[in-house]
Motif scaffolding. Sequence first.
Motif, PDB file in Angstrom:
ATOM      1  N   LYS A   1       0.843  -1.193   0.000  1.00 53.33           N
ATOM      2  CA  LYS A   1       0.000   0.000   0.000  1.00 53.33           C
ATOM      3  C   LYS A   1       0.878   1.244   0.000  1.00 53.33           C
ATOM      4  O   LYS A   1       1.841   1.337   0.762  1.00 53.33           O
ATOM      5  CB  LYS A   1      -0.897  -0.011   1.240  1.00 53.33           C
ATOM      6  N   LYS A   2       0.565   2.168  -0.871  1.00 50.52           N
ATOM      7  CA  LYS A   2       1.311   3.419  -0.925  1.00 50.52           C
ATOM      8  C   LYS A   2       1.010   4.216   0.343  1.00 50.52           C
ATOM      9  O   LYS A   2      -0.136   4.350   0.742  1.00 50.52           O
ATOM     10  CB  LYS A   2       0.904   4.225  -2.157  1.00 50.52           C
ATOM     11  N   LEU A   3       2.045   4.739   0.956  1.00 53.24           N
ATOM     12  CA  LEU A   3       1.880   5.498   2.180  1.00 53.24           C
ATOM     13  C   LEU A   3       1.274   6.857   1.882  1.00 53.24           C
ATOM     14  O   LEU A   3       1.659   7.525   0.922  1.00 53.24           O
ATOM     15  CB  LEU A   3       3.227   5.679   2.880  1.00 53.24           C
ATOM     16  N   ASP A   4       0.315   7.264   2.703  1.00 55.44           N
ATOM     17  CA  ASP A   4      -0.317   8.572   2.565  1.00 55.44           C
ATOM     18  C   ASP A   4       0.424   9.535   3.487  1.00 55.44           C
ATOM     19  O   ASP A   4       0.139   9.615   4.674  1.00 55.44           O
ATOM     20  CB  ASP A   4      -1.799   8.473   2.935  1.00 55.44           C
TER      21      ASP A   4
ATOM     22  N   THR B   1      -6.705  16.418   9.072  1.00 57.10           N
ATOM     23  CA  THR B   1      -6.025  15.831  10.225  1.00 57.10           C
ATOM     24  C   THR B   1      -5.216  16.878  10.975  1.00 57.10           C
ATOM     25  O   THR B   1      -4.511  17.680  10.370  1.00 57.10           O
ATOM     26  CB  THR B   1      -5.081  14.696   9.768  1.00 57.10           C
ATOM     27  N   VAL B   2      -5.317  16.836  12.303  1.00 55.07           N
ATOM     28  CA  VAL B   2      -4.477  17.647  13.179  1.00 55.07           C
ATOM     29  C   VAL B   2      -3.376  16.718  13.684  1.00 55.07           C
ATOM     30  O   VAL B   2      -3.661  15.628  14.180  1.00 55.07           O
ATOM     31  CB  VAL B   2      -5.258  18.202  14.391  1.00 55.07           C
TER      32      VAL B   2
ATOM     33  N   ARG C   1      -7.137  10.050  15.040  1.00 57.58           N
ATOM     34  CA  ARG C   1      -6.797   9.572  13.692  1.00 57.58           C
ATOM     35  C   ARG C   1      -5.517   8.757  13.835  1.00 57.58           C
ATOM     36  O   ARG C   1      -4.568   9.183  14.482  1.00 57.58           O
ATOM     37  CB  ARG C   1      -6.530  10.723  12.733  1.00 57.58           C
ATOM     38  N   ALA C   2      -5.492   7.595  13.199  1.00 59.42           N
ATOM     39  CA  ALA C   2      -4.324   6.730  13.274  1.00 59.42           C
ATOM     40  C   ALA C   2      -3.219   7.273  12.370  1.00 59.42           C
ATOM     41  O   ALA C   2      -3.415   7.441  11.170  1.00 59.42           O
ATOM     42  CB  ALA C   2      -4.690   5.309  12.867  1.00 59.42           C
ATOM     43  N   ILE C   3      -2.080   7.575  12.976  1.00 56.67           N
ATOM     44  CA  ILE C   3      -0.895   8.024  12.240  1.00 56.67           C
ATOM     45  C   ILE C   3       0.296   7.241  12.749  1.00 56.67           C
ATOM     46  O   ILE C   3       0.239   6.640  13.827  1.00 56.67           O
ATOM     47  CB  ILE C   3      -0.651   9.543  12.393  1.00 56.67           C
ATOM     48  N   ARG C   4       1.365   7.240  11.973  1.00 61.33           N
ATOM     49  CA  ARG C   4       2.615   6.635  12.432  1.00 61.33           C
ATOM     50  C   ARG C   4       3.777   7.354  11.752  1.00 61.33           C
ATOM     51  O   ARG C   4       3.601   8.010  10.726  1.00 61.33           O
ATOM     52  CB  ARG C   4       2.640   5.135  12.185  1.00 61.33           C
ATOM     53  N   VAL C   5       4.934   7.202  12.337  1.00 62.21           N
ATOM     54  CA  VAL C   5       6.140   7.819  11.794  1.00 62.21           C
ATOM     55  C   VAL C   5       6.890   6.765  10.992  1.00 62.21           C
ATOM     56  O   VAL C   5       7.130   5.653  11.468  1.00 62.21           O
ATOM     57  CB  VAL C   5       7.027   8.387  12.923  1.00 62.21           C
ATOM     58  N   GLU C   6       7.207   7.121   9.754  1.00 65.45           N
ATOM     59  CA  GLU C   6       8.013   6.265   8.860  1.00 65.45           C
ATOM     60  C   GLU C   6       9.229   7.107   8.468  1.00 65.45           C
ATOM     61  O   GLU C   6       9.114   7.995   7.622  1.00 65.45           O
ATOM     62  CB  GLU C   6       7.221   5.889   7.605  1.00 65.45           C
TER      63      GLU C   6
END
Length: 152
Positions: free
Chosen positions: A59-62, A81-82, A140-145
């Motif tokens: 999946k392409k990262l957004d 998104t905040v 909102r689900a976020i993560r650091v890549e």
Amino acid sequence: MTDTTPDPGGFRLDRRTALATTAVAATALVVVGCGSTSDKPASAAPRAEPGGPDQMPAKKLDTLANTADVPVGGGLITGGTVITQPSAGSFQGFSATCTHLGCQVNSVSGGLIRCPCHGSTFNLDGSVAGGPAPRALDPRAIRVEGDQIVSA
């Protein structure tokens, strides 16, 4: 006044019959469209071997923002998104929709997320700092890549 126009085909359809026929046809299309073409349950489907030709592409990262763009003790708003960084390296994501009447929050300053419509403010963890908002911002689900913050 009655319609005296000659009917060239000899076939007449009143409005009620035409509407009923259209409704039946539309319902039939929905039912056919929702039907399944397989009699096997989904669990019986063969599984692709990892790395094999049937494997789904990654999946392409957004990407929402760069980590350097989010100040420590502050945040930014990107799209809906905040993203906040209450402490160094700790990022959190929230919906930008205020829980009062659905306005979009428009700034993060002084350690608060601010809604312009009725003055609601939220802490950097999304909790209500000042009303009239009745509850915290939705997470909102976020993560650091690497150095990017992406939708999870």
